[in-house]
Write a protein that holds these residues in place. Structure first.
Motif, PDB file in Angstrom:
ATOM      1  N   ARG A 246       0.853  -1.185   0.000  1.00 43.47           N
ATOM      2  CA  ARG A 246       0.000   0.000   0.000  1.00 43.47           C
ATOM      3  C   ARG A 246       0.887   1.232   0.000  1.00 43.47           C
ATOM      4  NH1 ARG A 246      -4.365  -0.400  -2.139  1.00 43.47           N
ATOM      5  NH2 ARG A 246      -4.955   1.563  -1.136  1.00 43.47           N
ATOM      6  N   VAL A 247       0.605   2.125  -0.897  1.00 47.13           N
ATOM      7  CA  VAL A 247       1.397   3.342  -0.980  1.00 47.13           C
ATOM      8  C   VAL A 247       0.455   4.491  -1.277  1.00 47.13           C
ATOM      9  CG1 VAL A 247       1.881   2.943  -3.438  1.00 47.13           C
ATOM     10  CG2 VAL A 247       3.352   4.470  -2.142  1.00 47.13           C
ATOM     11  N   ASN A 248       0.679   5.627  -0.606  1.00 50.22           N
ATOM     12  CA  ASN A 248      -0.148   6.790  -0.896  1.00 50.22           C
ATOM     13  C   ASN A 248       0.723   7.884  -1.511  1.00 50.22           C
ATOM     14  OD1 ASN A 248       1.102   8.340   1.284  1.00 50.22           O
ATOM     15  ND2 ASN A 248      -0.116   7.038   2.666  1.00 50.22           N
ATOM     16  N   ARG A 249       0.061   8.914  -1.990  1.00 47.88           N
ATOM     17  CA  ARG A 249       0.780   9.948  -2.733  1.00 47.88           C
ATOM     18  C   ARG A 249       1.840  10.637  -1.880  1.00 47.88           C
ATOM     19  NH1 ARG A 249      -0.022  12.203  -7.624  1.00 47.88           N
ATOM     20  NH2 ARG A 249       0.732  14.324  -7.972  1.00 47.88           N
ATOM     21  N   SER A 250       1.567  10.809  -0.582  1.00 52.08           N
ATOM     22  CA  SER A 250       2.504  11.530   0.276  1.00 52.08           C
ATOM     23  C   SER A 250       3.803  10.757   0.487  1.00 52.08           C
ATOM     24  CB  SER A 250       1.847  11.849   1.631  1.00 52.08           C
ATOM     25  OG  SER A 250       1.494  10.647   2.299  1.00 52.08           O
ATOM     26  N   SER A 251       3.714   9.419   0.441  1.00 55.81           N
ATOM     27  CA  SER A 251       4.914   8.602   0.669  1.00 55.81           C
ATOM     28  C   SER A 251       5.492   8.052  -0.627  1.00 55.81           C
ATOM     29  CB  SER A 251       4.576   7.435   1.610  1.00 55.81           C
ATOM     30  OG  SER A 251       3.642   6.564   0.998  1.00 55.81           O
TER      31      SER A 251
ATOM     32  N   ALA B  71       6.985  16.807  -5.877  1.00 51.52           N
ATOM     33  CA  ALA B  71       5.895  15.849  -6.096  1.00 51.52           C
ATOM     34  C   ALA B  71       5.982  15.334  -7.528  1.00 51.52           C
ATOM     35  CB  ALA B  71       4.549  16.538  -5.865  1.00 51.52           C
ATOM     36  N   PRO B  72       6.096  14.022  -7.704  1.00 53.15           N
ATOM     37  CA  PRO B  72       6.216  13.483  -9.063  1.00 53.15           C
ATOM     38  C   PRO B  72       4.880  13.514  -9.801  1.00 53.15           C
ATOM     39  CG  PRO B  72       6.067  11.692  -7.500  1.00 53.15           C
ATOM     40  CD  PRO B  72       6.117  12.958  -6.683  1.00 53.15           C
ATOM     41  N   SER B  73       4.939  13.750 -11.100  1.00 53.65           N
ATOM     42  CA  SER B  73       3.738  13.678 -11.921  1.00 53.65           C
ATOM     43  C   SER B  73       3.460  12.221 -12.251  1.00 53.65           C
ATOM     44  CB  SER B  73       3.945  14.470 -13.213  1.00 53.65           C
ATOM     45  OG  SER B  73       4.926  13.833 -14.026  1.00 53.65           O
TER      46      SER B  73
ATOM     47  N   ALA C 293      -1.571   5.430  -6.800  1.00 60.04           N
ATOM     48  CA  ALA C 293      -1.212   6.497  -5.862  1.00 60.04           C
ATOM     49  C   ALA C 293      -0.883   7.778  -6.619  1.00 60.04           C
ATOM     50  CB  ALA C 293      -0.017   6.066  -5.023  1.00 60.04           C
ATOM     51  N   ALA C 294      -0.195   7.644  -7.739  1.00 56.51           N
ATOM     52  CA  ALA C 294       0.172   8.825  -8.521  1.00 56.51           C
ATOM     53  C   ALA C 294      -1.052   9.508  -9.106  1.00 56.51           C
ATOM     54  CB  ALA C 294       1.132   8.434  -9.639  1.00 56.51           C
ATOM     55  N   ARG C 295      -2.112   8.736  -9.323  1.00 59.98           N
ATOM     56  CA  ARG C 295      -3.311   9.281  -9.963  1.00 59.98           C
ATOM     57  C   ARG C 295      -4.325   9.831  -8.974  1.00 59.98           C
ATOM     58  NH1 ARG C 295      -3.116   4.175 -13.721  1.00 59.98           N
ATOM     59  NH2 ARG C 295      -1.990   5.025 -15.511  1.00 59.98           N
TER      60      ARG C 295
END
Length: 283
Positions: free
Chosen positions: A7-12, A51-53, A77-79
């Motif tokens: 599990r990965v979220n945008r912040s991490s 923050a990566p696109s 997560a990126a989306r």
């Protein structure tokens, strides 16, 4: 393939990408090169300073060589931010040639590319002279211009890749738009005709005389059913929400219904080309 699903979220996301790279045993410079970005940009992403696109994440994961399951988790997560807007001034700072390399990396991963263009000949179909005319308007140095032209032309090799399909819809007005001298446009139109004969390439023209089912709006490209890239005057927008992607697919198909293809398309293009040649003969 590298990595396990987690599990990965945008912040991490940045730190998670760093862990993936380190687990793979790849050096940062190798991944940066494969992702068509600078080593410093990769470092900023991995350390959470930038923050990566969606495009950045896609390119990094491909450079690392992760499994489809891992890629799906990280891309989700990126989306989380479904629409990204990158101002052209920032792309200029990155460098248009490097931007072309990033686009090339994404196109190499795409099985079906659909592109609607009411303004310019699509980049994958442009002649060197046409590319020069497009980027000469960006106030680049001669060195920057040459690198950008080379990078765009290098992208075109993907047209000859097995297992990939390309569908281009171009409005007739594009073929008549005078951004290059008539004889240069003749060469560009011949290029369109030539590429249209490739078995995996479908080039269609929306004739001005056709009864229209929709309004052109702006250019856009659809990569599989994953992302849509839209070019606006001030910025490039990347759309990833499936509901929004579906809107663009639907718009593409509406134009596809009325656009001419095959021999009819080539006949239309040849007619415009011959008009340009006759114009030159009378000058």
């Amino acid at each position: 393939m590298v990595g396990e699903v987690r599990r990965v979220n945008r912040s991490s996301l940045g730190s998670a990408l760093r862990e993936l790279r380190e687990t793979s045993g790849l050096e940062a410079k190798a991944v940066a090169r494969g992702a068509a970005m600078s080593r410093s940009k990769l470092s900023k992403i991995e350390n959470g300073n930038t923050a990566p696109s969606v495009t950045d994440v896609d390119c990094i994961l491909t450079a690392i060589g992760v499994s489809d399951e891992v890629k799906a988790e990280y891309m989700a997560a990126a989306r989380e931010a479904a629409t990204e807007v990158t101002a052209w001034r920032l792309i200029r700072r990155l460098g248009y040639s490097r931007k072309q390399q990033q686009v090339q990396a994404l196109e190499s991963q795409t099985t079906l590319l659909r592109l609607f263009q009411p303004s310019l000949i699509p980049g994958l179909l442009q002649t060197p002279e046409y590319v020069r005319a497009v980027f000469a308007r960006r106030n680049l140095t001669e060195d920057q211009l040459e690198r950008t032209i080379g990078a765009r032309l290098a992208r075109q090799s993907v047209l000859y890749s097995e297992g990939k399909s390309f569908r281009f819809i171009i409005t007739e007005s594009v073929l008549r738009w005078r951004i290059v001298p008539p004889l240069v446009m003749v060469g560009q139109l011949d290029r369109l005709i030539s590429v249209s004969r490739l078995p995996n390439v479908d080039v269609r023209i929306v004739a001005l005389s056709a009864r229209q089912l929709d309004f052109p709006g702006h250019s856009f490209s659809i990569k599989d059913d994953r992302t849509v890239t839209v070019e606006m005057i001030h910025a490039e927008t990347v759309v990833t929400d499936p509901r929004d992607v579906a809107l663009y697919v639907s718009k593409f198909e509406r134009f596809n219904k009325i656009a001419v293809s095959g021999d009819h398309m080539r006949s239309l293009v040849e007619g415009i080309r011959d008009e340009l040649l006759r114009e030159q003969e009378t000058d």
